[in-house]
Write an enzyme that holds these catalytic residues in place. Structure first.
Site: not given
Ligand code: NGF
Length: 292
Positions: A47-48, A136, A164, A166, A188, A190-191, A207
């Site tokens: 997604s990132t 994922y 993964k 999330t 997944g 980060d918070e 991300s």
């Molecule tokens: O950006 C998202 C979706 N989730 C990411 C991560 O889970 C996505 C997370 O780091 C990821 O790894 C990917 O597929 O690129 C969040 O951005 C972070 O925890 C802030 O909420 O919204």
């Protein structure tokens, strides 16, 4: 599969204002993650990376650039999921030939696929290559929720090595950890890294590690050592940073923070908007407070 444990940045991708890939920028983001954020690996095409807005050729190009810039120094996971499963197979083959350590695929989205269709999707992708696959799961974006038993059915394929995760469902996370002690689970969000680590995840994919990778590792390591209060202090600072980033626009702000660190992180790709002056200003404040 213990080689795949650890902290993985979900790679941001630098785009030019016209939406084309900024190759130099992508290389710089990869190197920044390795040299300064000290990550164990990269999750490419997630997604990132704004992956779901790209053509097949663009997705392949990003896999190539990341592999070349990373020079075998870290682990690489290629996210190949798409509701065009034939594209996923093509990308899985491409990434495997490039030497990616594992592939990953988002649960197929948009249509309400049955679980048997989802299972067939995963088996079709991974059985087409000599590689390993990480599911994922991101229900809040895909609408696909799977049960402990359904994960178990997917894990019956020995090449499907983990997930993964999330989601904020810590009950499900605990149940998965207990049921599948030998499969990889990545946090997944980060918070929520600290509670996920306490529950025994093997790693995290995020991300914000592109700019906050050092603190992420501290949280992970301290939690694994049982130093929960110290880990919590770092999670508090991290979440001050993350909530400021989320309020200002996630990917745009991460890119601005990278630019302030000297990395040519470029712009987001349409339909995501270009960054406004106000967002750039706020990113400077966030940088001075939490990243510098
Ligand atoms: O950006 C998202 C979706 N989730 C990411 C991560 O889970 C996505 C997370 O780091 C990821 O790894 C990917 O597929 O690129 C969040 O951005 C972070 O925890 C802030 O909420 O919204």
């Amino acid at each position: 599969n213990a080689d795949m444990r650890g902290i993985f940045s979900a790679l941001l991708v630098s785009y030019n204002e016209d939406g084309s890939i900024n190759e130099k920028g992508v290389r710089e983001i990869v190197r920044h993650n390795i040299d300064n954020m000290k990550v164990d690996g990269l999750y490419v095409g997630g997604s990132t990376g704004e992956n779901f807005m790209l053509s097949t050729e663009e997705k392949k190009r990003i896999f190539e650039i990341a592999k070349d810039a990373a020079k075998n120094e870290i682990k690489l996971i290629a996210q190949v999921g798409s509701i065009n499963v034939y594209e996923s197979v093509e990308l899985a083959k491409f990434a495997t030939e490039l030497g990616y350590d594992a592939i990953s695929a988002v649960t197929p989205f948009y249509y309400k696929f049955s679980f048997n269709e989802i299972k067939d999707y995963y088996n079709t992708i991974i059985d087409s290559v000599d590689n390993r696959l990480i599911i994922y799961s991101i229900p809040f974006l895909t609408g696909v929720d799977m049960s402990v038993e359904q994960f178990g059915e997917l894990f019956e394929n020995e090449k499907i090595i983990g997930v993964k995760f999330t989601a904020a469902d810590f009950y499900l996370l605990e149940r998965l950890r207990k049921a599948y002690p030998n499969h990889l689970i990545y946090a997944g969000f980060d918070e929520m890294m600290l509670p996920a680590t306490v529950l025994g995840v093997d790693g995290a994919i995020g991300s914000t590690f592109n700019v906050n990778g050092i603190r992420a590792r501290q949280i992970f390591d301290l939690a694994k050592e049982g130093k929960i209060e110290e880990a919590r202090e770092i999670q508090h600072i991290t979440n001050d940073l993350i909530s400021a980033i989320l309020s200002n626009g996630l990917y745009a702000t991460l890119k601005e923070l990278l630019k302030l660190s000297g990395v040519d992180a470029g712009y987001c790709r349409k339909p995501m908007a270009l960054t406004t002056d106000a967002q750039v200003e706020e990113a400077k404040n966030i940088f001075d407070k939490y990243v510098k």
